[in-house]
Design a protein around this motif. Structure first.
Motif, PDB file in Angstrom:
ATOM      1  N   ILE A  28      18.820  40.775  20.808  1.00 33.41           N
ATOM      2  CA  ILE A  28      18.172  39.874  21.760  1.00 33.41           C
ATOM      3  C   ILE A  28      18.674  40.120  23.177  1.00 33.41           C
ATOM      4  O   ILE A  28      17.877  40.186  24.116  1.00 33.41           O
ATOM      5  CB  ILE A  28      18.400  38.408  21.340  1.00 33.41           C
ATOM      6  CG1 ILE A  28      17.684  38.131  20.016  1.00 33.41           C
ATOM      7  CG2 ILE A  28      17.911  37.456  22.423  1.00 33.41           C
ATOM      8  CD1 ILE A  28      17.936  36.750  19.452  1.00 33.41           C
ATOM      9  N   GLN A  32      16.286  41.202  26.172  1.00 32.27           N
ATOM     10  CA  GLN A  32      16.073  40.252  27.269  1.00 32.27           C
ATOM     11  C   GLN A  32      16.561  40.807  28.606  1.00 32.27           C
ATOM     12  O   GLN A  32      15.941  40.588  29.652  1.00 32.27           O
ATOM     13  CB  GLN A  32      16.786  38.937  26.964  1.00 32.27           C
ATOM     14  CG  GLN A  32      16.167  38.168  25.815  1.00 32.27           C
ATOM     15  CD  GLN A  32      14.741  37.745  26.110  1.00 32.27           C
ATOM     16  OE1 GLN A  32      14.495  36.920  26.982  1.00 32.27           O
ATOM     17  NE2 GLN A  32      13.794  38.304  25.372  1.00 32.27           N
ATOM     18  N   ARG A  89       9.846  37.668  15.912  1.00 36.19           N
ATOM     19  CA  ARG A  89      10.141  39.105  15.978  1.00 36.19           C
ATOM     20  C   ARG A  89       8.929  39.920  16.428  1.00 36.19           C
ATOM     21  O   ARG A  89       9.007  40.708  17.387  1.00 36.19           O
ATOM     22  CB  ARG A  89      10.619  39.562  14.604  1.00 36.19           C
ATOM     23  CG  ARG A  89      10.920  41.037  14.443  1.00 36.19           C
ATOM     24  CD  ARG A  89      11.566  41.235  13.081  1.00 36.19           C
ATOM     25  NE  ARG A  89      11.765  42.636  12.756  1.00 36.19           N
ATOM     26  CZ  ARG A  89      10.980  43.320  11.924  1.00 36.19           C
ATOM     27  NH1 ARG A  89       9.933  42.733  11.373  1.00 36.19           N
ATOM     28  NH2 ARG A  89      11.243  44.578  11.657  1.00 36.19           N
ATOM     29  N   LEU A  92       7.825  39.057  20.095  1.00 33.03           N
ATOM     30  CA  LEU A  92       8.685  39.672  21.104  1.00 33.03           C
ATOM     31  C   LEU A  92       8.321  41.138  21.315  1.00 33.03           C
ATOM     32  O   LEU A  92       8.282  41.625  22.450  1.00 33.03           O
ATOM     33  CB  LEU A  92      10.148  39.551  20.688  1.00 33.03           C
ATOM     34  CG  LEU A  92      10.787  38.167  20.826  1.00 33.03           C
ATOM     35  CD1 LEU A  92      12.118  38.119  20.085  1.00 33.03           C
ATOM     36  CD2 LEU A  92      10.986  37.803  22.293  1.00 33.03           C
ATOM     37  N   ALA A 134      12.738  34.427  22.025  1.00 32.59           N
ATOM     38  CA  ALA A 134      14.036  35.025  21.701  1.00 32.59           C
ATOM     39  C   ALA A 134      15.032  33.957  21.275  1.00 32.59           C
ATOM     40  O   ALA A 134      15.790  34.131  20.311  1.00 32.59           O
ATOM     41  CB  ALA A 134      14.563  35.805  22.902  1.00 32.59           C
ATOM     42  N   ALA A 194      13.487  44.869  19.011  1.00 30.04           N
ATOM     43  CA  ALA A 194      13.144  43.662  18.264  1.00 30.04           C
ATOM     44  C   ALA A 194      12.805  43.998  16.814  1.00 30.04           C
ATOM     45  O   ALA A 194      13.258  43.332  15.878  1.00 30.04           O
ATOM     46  CB  ALA A 194      11.970  42.943  18.942  1.00 30.04           C
ATOM     47  N   LEU A 198      16.144  42.643  14.813  1.00 28.02           N
ATOM     48  CA  LEU A 198      15.958  41.223  14.557  1.00 28.02           C
ATOM     49  C   LEU A 198      15.418  40.985  13.155  1.00 28.02           C
ATOM     50  O   LEU A 198      14.661  41.798  12.637  1.00 28.02           O
ATOM     51  CB  LEU A 198      15.007  40.620  15.600  1.00 28.02           C
ATOM     52  CG  LEU A 198      15.444  40.778  17.062  1.00 28.02           C
ATOM     53  CD1 LEU A 198      14.502  40.012  17.978  1.00 28.02           C
ATOM     54  CD2 LEU A 198      16.877  40.315  17.265  1.00 28.02           C
TER      55      LEU A 198
END
Length: 402
Positions: A28, A32, A89, A92, A134, A194, A198
């Motif tokens: 993440i 980000q 997921r 994103l 997120a 991602a 994730l």
């Protein structure tokens, strides 16, 4: 033989392993950091070269970002509902790749209406790829959400430090169009990260679908209303200072080097606060962290209002405000789950994001009008101090609600 340990509800088995939270933090935070860097932080760097080549006004160029912020706020609730039902997921990843495509289109546009359309669509990419989804993934999958989010915000605190110089270097080397293409290529990475790092959402039992979450009763709770008022006031203060802190400090008669130093201290102080919170882990609650942050904010604004043009005093303002701002970033994610619960987290945080949209977009203009009407920035710190006290009272109401 002891029974096998299972993952907590709403997580994939590997999210419960010792390295599960580390994967979340890395996946993440890196996504980000790149996303905020390419889709937001570098935006001011492109104004001057676009003005020079295309002849557009600065207001017309900045209207693109305003449109994106408006659309992002409006889209926050439906995006949050999607995350609650299907996980974050895939969203994103799609949002990251949409942002990359829009950066590439921006690089070849010569039409102002098309530019505005691109940035209107960029608001959807912001809503899907940045922060809200997120944090929903982190809250739903982490063994220790508070510590996980503190780790994420510690890393993302360096976004502007990395991407502003990087963007400037790319523009100098490739021109603004070439720089956008390079950033578009970089923005492909968050989507891949991602999908790789994730956890996927748990499979749903088709025979027993979960009950639909009702947002209406949730947003009428005193706790929600308190958080909405607190976050809206904080958003106004943050955006107002982001746009006006430098001219305000210059008006005080502070030397230019001191002005830049006071503003630059915000990042290191903010990151230090997040690092301290990461170290404390489960020894603190988000209610306590939020109360501390909302008390530091009015202290910082009062120092700004009363301090003489002295670097030591204004460093105290920078410290109080940066710590408050840094901690509130975590409270907006983990504190919502602690105070309002995890059910419907995506929809609730979307509604809170929508509540912050009007003050966030209006703050720079309203402070400029106040400056013009008052003939200076003298009343501005007092206005911000009053809003900070309102935010503190609102958060205290939310923290006490059950």
């Amino acid at each position: 033989m002891p029974p096998a340990r299972t993952a907590s509800p709403g997580t994939r088995p590997d999210a419960a392993k010792p390295d599960g939270d580390l994967r979340l933090v890395l996946g993440i935070a890196s996504g980000q950091m790149i996303g905020w860097g390419t889709l937001f932080s570098v935006f001011p760097l492109f104004g001057a070269p676009m003005e020079a080549e295309l002849g557009w006004s600065r207001a017309a160029i900045n209207a693109g970002l305003t449109l994106a912020l408006l659309v992002s706020g409006i889209a926050a609730i439906p995006v949050g509902r999607h995350v609650d039902r299907h996980g974050g997921r895939g969203l994103l990843a799609f949002g990251a790749w949409l942002g990359a495509a829009l950066l590439a289109l921006w690089a070849v546009t010569d039409s102002l209406p098309l530019y505005w359309l691109l940035w209107t669509t960029m608001g959807l990419a912001h809503a899907m790829a940045l922060w809200g989804p997120a944090m929903a993934v982190a809250v739903g999958a982490a063994r220790d959400p508070n510590r996980c989010i503190a780790g994420i915000t510690f890393i993302t605190g360096f976004t502007a430090t990395v991407f502003v110089p990087l963007g400037a270097a790319l523009i100098a080397a490739l021109g603004w169009r070439g720089a956008l293409l390079a950033l578009a290529a970089l923005q492909l990475l968050p989507g891949l990260l991602a999908l790789w790092l994730l956890p996927s959402p748990p499979p749903r039992d088709a025979a027993r679908p979960p009950p639909a979450f009702r947002l209406g009763p949730a947003i009428r709770q005193p706790a929600f209303l308190g958080l909405a008022a607190c976050f809206a006031a904080h958003a106004f203060i943050s955006t107002a200072l982001g746009a006006h802190a430098i001219p305000l400090l210059r008006e005080r008669g502070l030397p230019e080097a001191s002005v830049l130093l006071v503003v630059a201290l915000h990042g290191p102080f903010q990151v230090a606060a997040r690092l301290a919170l990461f170290g404390l882990g489960r020894r603190v609650t988000m209610r306590g962290v939020g109360l501390l942050a909302t008390l530091l904010a009015p202290l910082g604004m009062l120092v700004l209002a009363l301090a003489p043009p002295d670097l030591a005093w204004l460093t105290l303002y920078a410290l109080a405000w940066a710590v408050a701002d840094g901690l509130m970033t975590i409270v907006r994610a983990a504190g919502v789950a602690e105070i309002l619960g995890r059910e419907g987290y995506g929809a609730i945080t979307g509604a809170l994001s929508l509540a912050t949209m009007p003050p966030r977009t209006a703050a720079p203009l309203l402070i400029a009008l106040l400056w013009e009407g008052a003939g200076g920035y003298a009343p501005v710190p007092w206005l911000l101090a009053g809003l900070a006290l309102l935010a503190a009272a609102a958060f205290a109401l939310a923290a006490r609600a059950r």
